[in-house]
Write a protein that holds these residues in place. Structure first.
Motif, PDB file in Angstrom:
ATOM      1  N   SER A   1      18.922 -21.447  23.179  1.00 44.90           N
ATOM      2  CA  SER A   1      19.961 -20.486  22.810  1.00 44.90           C
ATOM      3  C   SER A   1      20.582 -20.788  21.450  1.00 44.90           C
ATOM      4  O   SER A   1      21.216 -19.916  20.844  1.00 44.90           O
ATOM      5  N   GLU A   2      20.417 -22.011  20.950  1.00 47.71           N
ATOM      6  CA  GLU A   2      20.976 -22.378  19.644  1.00 47.71           C
ATOM      7  C   GLU A   2      20.046 -22.006  18.495  1.00 47.71           C
ATOM      8  O   GLU A   2      20.419 -22.105  17.326  1.00 47.71           O
ATOM      9  N   ASN A   3      18.834 -21.596  18.813  1.00 46.93           N
ATOM     10  CA  ASN A   3      17.872 -21.196  17.790  1.00 46.93           C
ATOM     11  C   ASN A   3      18.296 -19.862  17.180  1.00 46.93           C
ATOM     12  O   ASN A   3      18.378 -18.842  17.868  1.00 46.93           O
ATOM     13  N   ARG A   4      18.585 -19.854  15.889  1.00 45.91           N
ATOM     14  CA  ARG A   4      19.076 -18.654  15.217  1.00 45.91           C
ATOM     15  C   ARG A   4      18.057 -17.517  15.227  1.00 45.91           C
ATOM     16  O   ARG A   4      18.398 -16.355  15.023  1.00 45.91           O
ATOM     17  N   GLN A   5      16.778 -17.858  15.409  1.00 44.55           N
ATOM     18  CA  GLN A   5      15.748 -16.834  15.419  1.00 44.55           C
ATOM     19  C   GLN A   5      15.619 -16.160  16.788  1.00 44.55           C
ATOM     20  O   GLN A   5      14.911 -15.157  16.930  1.00 44.55           O
ATOM     21  N   PHE A   6      16.285 -16.728  17.798  1.00 38.43           N
ATOM     22  CA  PHE A   6      16.239 -16.134  19.131  1.00 38.43           C
ATOM     23  C   PHE A   6      17.333 -15.074  19.238  1.00 38.43           C
ATOM     24  O   PHE A   6      18.510 -15.367  19.065  1.00 38.43           O
ATOM     25  N   MET A   7      16.953 -13.839  19.489  1.00 38.96           N
ATOM     26  CA  MET A   7      17.870 -12.704  19.561  1.00 38.96           C
ATOM     27  C   MET A   7      18.766 -12.620  18.326  1.00 38.96           C
ATOM     28  O   MET A   7      20.001 -12.696  18.412  1.00 38.96           O
ATOM     29  N   PRO A   8      18.137 -12.444  17.152  1.00 37.07           N
ATOM     30  CA  PRO A   8      18.935 -12.416  15.914  1.00 37.07           C
ATOM     31  C   PRO A   8      19.870 -11.220  15.810  1.00 37.07           C
ATOM     32  O   PRO A   8      20.839 -11.255  15.047  1.00 37.07           O
ATOM     33  N   TRP A   9      19.602 -10.161  16.577  1.00 31.83           N
ATOM     34  CA  TRP A   9      20.440  -8.972  16.502  1.00 31.83           C
ATOM     35  C   TRP A   9      21.246  -8.782  17.784  1.00 31.83           C
ATOM     36  O   TRP A   9      21.413  -7.673  18.271  1.00 31.83           O
ATOM     37  N   MET A  10      21.739  -9.878  18.323  1.00 36.96           N
ATOM     38  CA  MET A  10      22.673  -9.827  19.441  1.00 36.96           C
ATOM     39  C   MET A  10      24.047 -10.259  18.936  1.00 36.96           C
ATOM     40  O   MET A  10      24.188 -11.337  18.355  1.00 36.96           O
ATOM     41  N   GLY A  11      25.045  -9.434  19.121  1.00 37.33           N
ATOM     42  CA  GLY A  11      26.386  -9.781  18.647  1.00 37.33           C
ATOM     43  C   GLY A  11      27.323  -8.590  18.747  1.00 37.33           C
ATOM     44  O   GLY A  11      26.998  -7.562  19.349  1.00 37.33           O
ATOM     45  N   THR A  12      28.490  -8.714  18.147  1.00 35.88           N
ATOM     46  CA  THR A  12      29.472  -7.637  18.150  1.00 35.88           C
ATOM     47  C   THR A  12      29.101  -6.585  17.117  1.00 35.88           C
ATOM     48  O   THR A  12      28.273  -6.807  16.238  1.00 35.88           O
ATOM     49  N   PHE A  13      29.730  -5.418  17.216  1.00 31.67           N
ATOM     50  CA  PHE A  13      29.527  -4.382  16.214  1.00 31.67           C
ATOM     51  C   PHE A  13      29.785  -4.935  14.819  1.00 31.67           C
ATOM     52  O   PHE A  13      29.031  -4.674  13.879  1.00 31.67           O
ATOM     53  N   HIS A  14      30.857  -5.710  14.689  1.00 34.45           N
ATOM     54  CA  HIS A  14      31.235  -6.203  13.366  1.00 34.45           C
ATOM     55  C   HIS A  14      30.212  -7.193  12.814  1.00 34.45           C
ATOM     56  O   HIS A  14      29.835  -7.116  11.634  1.00 34.45           O
ATOM     57  N   SER A  15      29.736  -8.116  13.649  1.00 39.18           N
ATOM     58  CA  SER A  15      28.771  -9.100  13.151  1.00 39.18           C
ATOM     59  C   SER A  15      27.447  -8.442  12.779  1.00 39.18           C
ATOM     60  O   SER A  15      26.800  -8.824  11.796  1.00 39.18           O
ATOM     61  N   ILE A  16      27.038  -7.433  13.547  1.00 41.79           N
ATOM     62  CA  ILE A  16      25.814  -6.702  13.230  1.00 41.79           C
ATOM     63  C   ILE A  16      25.968  -5.968  11.899  1.00 41.79           C
ATOM     64  O   ILE A  16      25.081  -5.999  11.035  1.00 41.79           O
ATOM     65  N   CYS A  17      27.098  -5.314  11.715  1.00 41.73           N
ATOM     66  CA  CYS A  17      27.325  -4.534  10.491  1.00 41.73           C
ATOM     67  C   CYS A  17      27.412  -5.429   9.259  1.00 41.73           C
ATOM     68  O   CYS A  17      26.951  -5.040   8.180  1.00 41.73           O
ATOM     69  N   VAL A  18      28.013  -6.613   9.403  1.00 42.59           N
ATOM     70  CA  VAL A  18      28.065  -7.543   8.271  1.00 42.59           C
ATOM     71  C   VAL A  18      26.650  -7.831   7.765  1.00 42.59           C
ATOM     72  O   VAL A  18      26.372  -7.781   6.566  1.00 42.59           O
ATOM     73  N   ARG A  19      25.746  -8.126   8.673  1.00 42.80           N
ATOM     74  CA  ARG A  19      24.371  -8.473   8.294  1.00 42.80           C
ATOM     75  C   ARG A  19      23.677  -7.295   7.613  1.00 42.80           C
ATOM     76  O   ARG A  19      22.975  -7.459   6.615  1.00 42.80           O
ATOM     77  N   MET A  20      23.870  -6.101   8.151  1.00 46.75           N
ATOM     78  CA  MET A  20      23.234  -4.926   7.571  1.00 46.75           C
ATOM     79  C   MET A  20      23.767  -4.653   6.161  1.00 46.75           C
ATOM     80  O   MET A  20      23.001  -4.317   5.254  1.00 46.75           O
TER      81      MET A  20
END
Length: 377
Positions: A80-99
């Motif tokens: 679960s600590e692997n950043r490549q595992f489910m990279p697009w799981m998070g809050t609306f805000h965290s997803i939008c920051v990345r985009m």
């Protein structure tokens, strides 16, 4: 397939194994919605062989995202600590920051834009007010920022807000709104509401980028859909592609964020917005007794606009809930303290008892009623 439906009831399993098209999971309180959503993602990855990077899973808090990622990793045998595992799981805000970090330059954003938190916003608003000779006595900075946030959650710009002002107070807020937006732009900064607003702007104004993100996400899953607001709703509709593999989970009876723009009718209108929706109702409650559910069902039945579901449990009827009608907060606090003492006299421990209250300010009377001896336990 059995690994992904083990321990689930029939309706939970039906939600997990749904393959294509829009899916609405109406999940009553205590019905195992997080478990169902987690197992559905596991099914998509483990059974349908969808790459984790092609799944967008949106939660309302970072804590919920972390918990879901940990549960999912346990099911799939991942780290679960692997950043490549489910990279697009998070809050609306965290997803939008990345985009926005990736594509925001297309609407004029600096890739290194700053994100202003609440303290930054208050500091900025105080500076703006001071430059205009205004103090806290004239208008509270938090009140101004709250009005601005509410407008942004409804996708209303400073121009829109200004055009609909009524009275001198709203006119003053409109002036500060314009100044606030200019100050953010000058600092290459966005506030939390802007993260969503700018992502919607990006997807609406740049069809090629919208198409790219629609192709990126083969499946979109949204938790707590009843608490989405206008801008979140717009964002979801922009990201759904022609296959319409959108799964939303929620319960109109549990909407609690109307004060910040949440619109529970989003879940009521889901079948209208996405024709051909498969609806799964999670009605078995694992948390409460029958007496509590009967009371809850009776109260909810009076809601004018609601989905049709009836919670039930295999836990037995249990003890009937009590309703106390008391004169004031002191009397209420004393009644709570006396009830706890009665429970302790019957063999319970203090750690068995929880006292819930709506706001922190309400705790003072309860603490005072408990007294130093009881409260220090």
């Amino acid at each position: 397939m059995s690994n992904f439906t083990d321990g689930l009831n029939s309706e939970q399993a039906r939600a997990v194994t749904h393959v294509d098209g829009p899916l609405l999971i109406l999940a009553g309180a205590g019905s195992g919605k997080t478990k169902t959503l987690t197992h559905r993602i596991a099914y998509l990855i483990g059974e349908l062989k969808i790459f984790p990077s092609r799944i967008l899973a949106v939660t309302f808090t970072n804590k919920a995202a972390k918990e879901m990622r940990q549960r999912l990793a346990q099911i799939l045998g991942e780290d679960s600590e692997n950043r490549q595992f489910m990279p697009w799981m998070g809050t609306f805000h965290s997803i939008c920051v990345r985009m926005l970090r990736m594509d925001g330059e297309n609407i004029g954003l600096d890739k290194r834009f700053l994100i202003y938190d609440t303290d930054d916003q208050i500091s900025l608003m105080k500076q703006i007010m001071k430059a205009r000779g205004l103090t806290d006595k004239d208008i509270k900075p938090r009140a101004v920022l709250s009005a601005i946030s509410n407008a942004k959650n409804e996708m209303r710009s400073a121009e829109d807000f200004s055009a609909s002002t009524r009275g001198p107070r709203e006119q003053k807020i409109a002036e500060l709104f314009f100044a606030y937006e200019k100050a953010l732009k000058d600092a290459s900064a966005l506030d939390f509401d802007d993260l969503l607003i700018k992502t919607v702007e990006l997807l609406r104004s740049k069809p090629d980028i919208r198409h790219k993100w629609q192709q990126q996400f083969e499946h979109i899953l949204i938790d707590e859909y009843q608490d989405t607001n206008a801008v979140q709703y717009a964002l979801i509709k922009l990201l759904v592609n022609s296959r319409r593999n959108l799964c939303v989970v929620g319960d109109d009876a549990q909407s609690i964020y109307s004060f910040r723009g949440a619109d529970y009718t989003n879940i009521l209108n889901f079948e209208r917005d996405f024709p051909g929706t498969t609806v799964v109702k999670l009605e078995q409650n694992y948390r409460s007794t029958g007496a509590i559910l009967n009371m809850a069902n009776a109260l909810i039945s009076h809601n004018i606009h609601r989905t049709d579901k009836n919670l039930w449990t295999a836990n037995g009827d249990g003890v009937e809930p009590k309703l106390w009608q008391l004169y004031n907060e002191s009397e209420e606090a004393l009644a709570i303290a006396n009830e706890i003492q009665a429970q302790i006299a019957n063999g319970r421990q203090y750690g068995d008892v929880a006292v819930l209250y709506r706001t922190n300010a309400q705790s003072y009377a309860i603490e005072r009623a408990f007294g130093s001896e009881l409260y220090s336990v």
